[in-house]
Design an enzyme around this catalytic site. Sequence first.
Site, PDB file in Angstrom:
ATOM      1  CB  CYS A  10      38.604   1.309  49.015  1.00  0.00           C
ATOM      2  SG  CYS A  10      38.862   1.162  47.230  1.00  0.00           S
ATOM      3  CG  ASN A  13      36.462  -1.270  43.033  1.00  0.00           C
ATOM      4  OD1 ASN A  13      35.741  -1.755  42.173  1.00  0.00           O
ATOM      5  ND2 ASN A  13      37.323  -2.010  43.690  1.00  0.00           N
ATOM      6  CB  CYS A  15      43.994   3.039  45.306  1.00  0.00           C
ATOM      7  SG  CYS A  15      44.211   4.412  44.150  1.00  0.00           S
ATOM      8  NE  ARG A  16      41.766   3.317  50.190  1.00  0.00           N
ATOM      9  CZ  ARG A  16      40.936   4.053  50.896  1.00  0.00           C
ATOM     10  NH1 ARG A  16      41.106   4.131  52.211  1.00  0.00           N
ATOM     11  NH2 ARG A  16      39.950   4.705  50.320  1.00  0.00           N
ATOM     12  CB  SER A  17      38.751  -2.350  47.415  1.00  0.00           C
ATOM     13  OG  SER A  17      38.283  -1.604  46.324  1.00  0.00           O
TER      14      SER A  17
HETATM   15  P1  4NP Z   1      40.672   4.098  46.666  1.00  0.00           P
HETATM   16  O1  4NP Z   1      41.407   5.491  46.376  1.00  0.00           O
HETATM   17  O2  4NP Z   1      39.448   4.414  47.503  1.00  0.00           O
HETATM   18  O3  4NP Z   1      41.691   3.340  47.449  1.00  0.00           O
HETATM   19  O4  4NP Z   1      40.328   3.493  45.333  1.00  0.00           O
HETATM   20  C1  4NP Z   1      40.744   6.576  45.807  1.00  0.00           C
HETATM   21  C2  4NP Z   1      40.613   6.664  44.434  1.00  0.00           C
HETATM   22  C3  4NP Z   1      39.991   7.762  43.866  1.00  0.00           C
HETATM   23  C4  4NP Z   1      39.487   8.772  44.681  1.00  0.00           C
HETATM   24  C5  4NP Z   1      39.624   8.676  46.056  1.00  0.00           C
HETATM   25  C6  4NP Z   1      40.240   7.579  46.615  1.00  0.00           C
HETATM   26  N1  4NP Z   1      38.874   9.913  44.106  1.00  0.00           N
HETATM   27  O5  4NP Z   1      38.496  10.809  44.849  1.00  0.00           O
HETATM   28  O6  4NP Z   1      38.723   9.971  42.884  1.00  0.00           O
END
Ligand code: 4NP
Length: 169
Positions: A10, A13, A15-17
Amino acid sequence: MSKLSVLFVCLGNICRSPTAHAVFRQIVTTQGLDSKIQVDSAGTGDWHLGYAPDARSTATAAERGYDLSDLRARLVTPSDFAHFDYIIAMDNSNLGDLEVMCPGEFSGELKLFLDYTGKERYSDYTEVPDPYLGGADGFELVLDLIEDASLGLLERIKAQLHQSDRVGG
Ligand code: 4NP
C-alpha cells in the site's frame, strides 16, 4: 519445493498492507500452509519507515483476532520483484507505482488485491480504500474487504501449489 511468496503493498505500509499481511498469514497458518507460503508487506511511500502499524488498524484487527504487533513499515524495492511470486496492490495508485518499478523479466503476478475478491456484496469495490484520513468505519471496511480477498487469493495460490505438485515443481 521453495515457498510461494506474497507481498502486500500500500502507500504507507501502516494501515492496509500490514492488515492484509496479518490476516493472510493467519489464514495460511490456520490451513496448515506455513511451510509452503511466505507473507510480507511493504509501502511505496517512505514517511513511516520502521514504524509499527497505525493504532487504529492494530485495534480493529485485534477485535477480529489478528495480531499486527510484530510488523514494521518498510519500502518496497526493485529486489522484491526477484523474490516474490505475488505482488498485491491495495489500490490503482499503488499498482501504477509498482508497474513502473516492475522489471520486464518478472514472472509472478502483479495485481490489485480485490481482483481476488469473491463475495457479490463487495462487487462495487475494485480497490481497498485508504482509511488513513477517515473514521473508524473505514478501518472496518478495509478488514471486510481484506478478509474476503484473502480467501480468494489463497484459493488461487493453492491451485498453483497443486499444479506444481503435479508437475513435481
Ligand atoms: P496505508 O495508509 O497506505 O494503508 O498504510 C496510509 C498511511 C499513511 C499515509 C497515507 C496512507 N500518509 O500519507 O502518511
